[in-house]
Motif scaffolding. Structure first.
Motif, PDB file in Angstrom:
ATOM      1  N   ILE A 145       0.842  -1.196   0.000  1.00  0.00           N
ATOM      2  CA  ILE A 145       0.000   0.000   0.000  1.00  0.00           C
ATOM      3  C   ILE A 145       0.882   1.252   0.000  1.00  0.00           C
ATOM      4  N   SER A 146       1.971   1.216   0.749  1.00  0.00           N
ATOM      5  CA  SER A 146       2.891   2.359   0.803  1.00  0.00           C
ATOM      6  C   SER A 146       3.476   2.688  -0.561  1.00  0.00           C
ATOM      7  N   GLU A 147       3.806   1.667  -1.327  1.00  0.00           N
ATOM      8  CA  GLU A 147       4.401   1.904  -2.645  1.00  0.00           C
ATOM      9  C   GLU A 147       3.440   2.651  -3.557  1.00  0.00           C
ATOM     10  N   VAL A 148       2.160   2.306  -3.485  1.00  0.00           N
ATOM     11  CA  VAL A 148       1.162   3.022  -4.297  1.00  0.00           C
ATOM     12  C   VAL A 148       1.023   4.465  -3.806  1.00  0.00           C
ATOM     13  N   ILE A 149       0.947   4.651  -2.490  1.00  0.00           N
ATOM     14  CA  ILE A 149       0.822   6.003  -1.941  1.00  0.00           C
ATOM     15  C   ILE A 149       2.002   6.859  -2.373  1.00  0.00           C
ATOM     16  N   ASP A 150       3.208   6.303  -2.284  1.00  0.00           N
ATOM     17  CA  ASP A 150       4.417   7.059  -2.624  1.00  0.00           C
ATOM     18  C   ASP A 150       4.389   7.507  -4.081  1.00  0.00           C
ATOM     19  N   ARG A 151       4.010   6.607  -4.968  1.00  0.00           N
ATOM     20  CA  ARG A 151       3.974   6.966  -6.396  1.00  0.00           C
ATOM     21  C   ARG A 151       2.926   8.039  -6.672  1.00  0.00           C
ATOM     22  N   VAL A 152       1.760   7.921  -6.037  1.00  0.00           N
ATOM     23  CA  VAL A 152       0.684   8.883  -6.284  1.00  0.00           C
ATOM     24  C   VAL A 152       1.043  10.257  -5.709  1.00  0.00           C
ATOM     25  N   SER A 153       1.629  10.284  -4.505  1.00  0.00           N
ATOM     26  CA  SER A 153       1.935  11.568  -3.871  1.00  0.00           C
ATOM     27  C   SER A 153       3.004  12.342  -4.625  1.00  0.00           C
ATOM     28  N   LYS A 154       3.749  11.671  -5.481  1.00  0.00           N
ATOM     29  CA  LYS A 154       4.795  12.343  -6.260  1.00  0.00           C
ATOM     30  C   LYS A 154       4.307  12.769  -7.647  1.00  0.00           C
ATOM     31  N   LEU A 155       3.038  12.544  -7.931  1.00  0.00           N
ATOM     32  CA  LEU A 155       2.460  13.041  -9.182  1.00  0.00           C
ATOM     33  C   LEU A 155       2.327  14.562  -9.100  1.00  0.00           C
ATOM     34  N   PRO A 156       2.303  15.250 -10.254  1.00  0.00           N
ATOM     35  CA  PRO A 156       2.116  16.713 -10.239  1.00  0.00           C
ATOM     36  C   PRO A 156       0.855  17.099  -9.464  1.00  0.00           C
ATOM     37  N   GLY A 157       0.993  18.037  -8.545  1.00  0.00           N
ATOM     38  CA  GLY A 157      -0.160  18.476  -7.758  1.00  0.00           C
ATOM     39  C   GLY A 157      -0.510  17.565  -6.607  1.00  0.00           C
ATOM     40  N   GLY A 158       0.226  16.460  -6.443  1.00  0.00           N
ATOM     41  CA  GLY A 158       0.008  15.591  -5.283  1.00  0.00           C
ATOM     42  C   GLY A 158      -0.882  14.391  -5.514  1.00  0.00           C
ATOM     43  N   GLY A 159      -1.433  14.241  -6.739  1.00  0.00           N
ATOM     44  CA  GLY A 159      -2.281  13.083  -7.005  1.00  0.00           C
ATOM     45  C   GLY A 159      -3.597  13.153  -6.256  1.00  0.00           C
ATOM     46  N   LYS A 160      -4.316  12.035  -6.230  1.00  0.00           N
ATOM     47  CA  LYS A 160      -5.637  11.981  -5.592  1.00  0.00           C
ATOM     48  C   LYS A 160      -5.564  11.323  -4.221  1.00  0.00           C
ATOM     49  N   ALA A 161      -6.600  11.554  -3.430  1.00  0.00           N
ATOM     50  CA  ALA A 161      -6.770  10.789  -2.199  1.00  0.00           C
ATOM     51  C   ALA A 161      -7.063   9.348  -2.590  1.00  0.00           C
ATOM     52  N   LEU A 162      -6.599   8.426  -1.753  1.00  0.00           N
ATOM     53  CA  LEU A 162      -6.690   7.004  -2.094  1.00  0.00           C
ATOM     54  C   LEU A 162      -7.480   6.247  -1.031  1.00  0.00           C
ATOM     55  N   LEU A 163      -8.473   5.483  -1.471  1.00  0.00           N
ATOM     56  CA  LEU A 163      -9.206   4.606  -0.563  1.00  0.00           C
ATOM     57  C   LEU A 163      -8.939   3.170  -0.995  1.00  0.00           C
ATOM     58  N   PHE A 164      -8.116   2.481  -0.212  1.00  0.00           N
ATOM     59  CA  PHE A 164      -7.791   1.082  -0.490  1.00  0.00           C
ATOM     60  C   PHE A 164      -8.913   0.234   0.109  1.00  0.00           C
ATOM     61  N   GLU A 165      -9.740  -0.328  -0.769  1.00  0.00           N
ATOM     62  CA  GLU A 165     -10.952  -1.007  -0.310  1.00  0.00           C
ATOM     63  C   GLU A 165     -10.698  -2.411   0.217  1.00  0.00           C
ATOM     64  N   LYS A 166      -9.582  -3.037  -0.208  1.00  0.00           N
ATOM     65  CA  LYS A 166      -9.342  -4.437   0.160  1.00  0.00           C
ATOM     66  C   LYS A 166      -7.911  -4.657   0.665  1.00  0.00           C
ATOM     67  N   PRO A 167      -7.553  -4.074   1.806  1.00  0.00           N
ATOM     68  CA  PRO A 167      -6.234  -4.411   2.351  1.00  0.00           C
ATOM     69  C   PRO A 167      -6.165  -5.924   2.626  1.00  0.00           C
ATOM     70  N   GLU A 168      -5.087  -6.521   2.244  1.00  0.00           N
ATOM     71  CA  GLU A 168      -4.961  -7.978   2.373  1.00  0.00           C
ATOM     72  C   GLU A 168      -5.112  -8.413   3.831  1.00  0.00           C
ATOM     73  N   GLY A 169      -6.075  -9.303   4.073  1.00  0.00           N
ATOM     74  CA  GLY A 169      -6.309  -9.828   5.412  1.00  0.00           C
ATOM     75  C   GLY A 169      -7.261  -9.007   6.248  1.00  0.00           C
ATOM     76  N   TYR A 170      -7.842  -7.950   5.669  1.00  0.00           N
ATOM     77  CA  TYR A 170      -8.709  -7.054   6.439  1.00  0.00           C
ATOM     78  C   TYR A 170      -9.963  -6.694   5.649  1.00  0.00           C
ATOM     79  N   SER A 171     -11.027  -6.397   6.399  1.00  0.00           N
ATOM     80  CA  SER A 171     -12.250  -5.874   5.784  1.00  0.00           C
ATOM     81  C   SER A 171     -12.371  -4.374   6.017  1.00  0.00           C
TER      82      SER A 171
END
Length: 491
Positions: free
Chosen positions: A32-58
């Motif tokens: 999840i961190s790797e996705v956040i890092d890539r998005v936050s480095k997009l121009p303007g900061g990218g979008k807010a992210l809602l990870f709907e299915k973290p592995e092992g969690y609801s």
């Protein structure tokens, strides 16, 4: 506009096209961190992210919530964030009315302040699920952010304590390492109020109660990071921003209040008589790992959460990250207070690339010899600006937010032999460059136009600029539909 809770803000983000729902199943361990890092480095900061299915969690994970200028303005409810600073200024520096008419005029302001006070409520959504036995904090999808981190970390919790002597509440944003299902390590840095409360409790021989709130109105997550004076309650500040008091509910096992509309709350205590524990390493906002050090251990006594909770987190690391925009908001909000203390200040900038504490660029209206040094010394005496490592002072017409203009003026106006001072003082404990933790060198650079009284013996040159009449003529041609120049600059 005040948001009642995190869910209402998520709906607003989605309506504005500012939220992306990640459907893939990703692990809270690094992925999840790797996705956040890539998005936050997009121009303007990218979008807010809602990870709907973290592995092992609801339980979904929300990240990069405040990671753009648009979203942090939405969260705080202001287009011009300096307006918040002026509200804070009025709170800290109230004017005493001199006449009966002036007193009457103050009534609406006093009512607004009264409306902003925290409101104690007896029940709220956070009480929907209460657990005091068989606690396991890893029932929540807490992230391990970077490969060499010492474990999983809560990174966006509002850590609540009360001064053991005065009873004044502090809400801080401190990283929290998971040590076991019922134990946490609190990264209370030496310059922060949480640390002061801990040492006061140790001196008094008392346990220090702690609550960690996650979620709620996004304003609450912001104010936990704000460098407020110790006497200003962060939840009062949130109420002033919202123009509506924050609803607080008393803890189940602690004598502390926290937001009734939070998503998750962890209650517990720190026993100052216990030995400190190893905390870290942690990949921090400097872009480097901070090493293992000793910090207090928190014992969890209760965990509360709403039905279908949302776990809010933030990622720090090599900039830019979400904290770039949180730091930018703080910079803008606190400019009015700096201007009150130092009226000669035009603007200042703490670049995210400098991790907020490495560089402070400030522009001033210079009025006398040595004025740049006077301002720099004063800034080093203002709150957490005391931790700045390099302060560079410019003339009022330099845009301190334009790194090209900053380097141009710095490079041209500075003679290092004459215009640089090396000092000693407190340094951010996350700074790895100093020989001692929290103490090291500082540099003041006078990049202003030099005066003869400051030892400059030559004729200071004029800046190369076109005369106004020519600029105005070309400006007219650029809007003339018959002009070929219009087409040239349109491309």
């Amino acid at each position: 506009m005040a948001f009642r809770d995190l869910r209402e803000f998520i709906r607003a983000l989605e309506k504005e096209g500012e939220l992306f729902r990640v459907k893939e199943t990703l692990s809270p361990i690094l992925e999840i961190s790797e996705v956040i890092d890539r998005v936050s480095k997009l121009p303007g900061g990218g979008k807010a992210l809602l990870f709907e299915k973290p592995e092992g969690y609801s339980i979904p994970v929300l990240a990069n919530m405040l990671g753009s200028e648009k979203r942090i303005k939405m969260a705080l409810g202001y287009e011009n964030l300096e307006d918040i600073g002026w509200k804070l200024y009025k709170l800290l520096k109230p004017e005493i009315p001199g006449t009966f008419l002036e007193k009457l005029k103050k009534i609406p302001e006093l009512k607004k302040l009264n409306d902003s006070l925290p409101k104690k409520v007896k029940d709220g959504p956070i009480r929907e699920n209460v657990k005091t036995k068989n606690i396991d904090i890893l029932d929540f999808p807490i992230l391990k952010c970077w490969p060499l981190d010492g474990g999983r970390y809560i990174t966006f919790g509002q850590v609540i304590t009360k001064d053991p002597e005065s009873g004044i509440r502090n809400v801080g944003l401190y990283r929290v390492q998971v040590l076991s299902p019922t134990e946490l390590a609190l990264h209370w840095q030496i310059h922060k109020d949480g640390n002061h409360h801990y040492w006061k409790a140790k001196k008094l021989g008392k346990k220090l109660e702690v609550a960690i709130a996650i979620g709620g109105d996004p304003v609450l997550s912001y104010v936990a990071s704000a460098p407020l004076p110790p006497e200003v309650d962060e939840y009062l500040f949130a109420g002033i921003i919202r123009e509506d008091g924050v609803e607080l509910i008393k803890g189940v096992t602690v004598d502390l209040e926290y937001p009734a509309h939070a998503e998750i709350v962890i209650e517990g205590y720190v026993d100052p008589n216990e030995p400190l524990v190893d905390e870290g390493p942690f990949g921090d906002h400097t872009g480097f790992y901070t090493p293992v050090d000793k910090y207090p251990k928190m014992h969890i006594t209760a965990v509360l959460h709403r039905n279908n909770p949302i776990y809010l987190t933030t990622l720090v690391g090599r900039p830019p990250q979400e904290d770039k925009y949180i730091g930018w908001a703080t910079e803008r909000i606190f400019l009015p207070l700096i201007k009150f203390q130092l009226p000669e200040v035009v603007d200042y900038h703490l670049p995210a690339e400098g991790c907020f504490h490495n560089f402070c660029f400030v522009s001033i209206k210079k009025r006398f010899p040595g004025h740049a040094y006077k301002v720099a010394y004063a800034l080093l005496g203002l709150g957490l600006l005391s931790l700045e490592k390099h302060i560079v002072v410019f003339d009022d017409w330099i845009n301190v937010h334009d790194i090209g203009e900053v380097l141009w003026a710095w490079g041209n106006n500075v003679d290092p032999l004459r215009d640089v001072l090396i000092l000693k003082g407190p340094i951010d404990v996350l700074d790895h460059s100093t020989n001692s933790v929290g103490f090291g060198g500082k540099m003041i650079v006078d990049a202003t136009t030099k005066w003869r009284e400051e030892g400059y013996t030559r004729q200071w040159p004029s800046v190369v600029e076109m005369i106004r009449e020519v600029k105005e003529k070309i400006d007219r041609l650029l809007v003339d539909p018959r002009s070929s120049l219009r087409e040239l600059f349109r491309t």
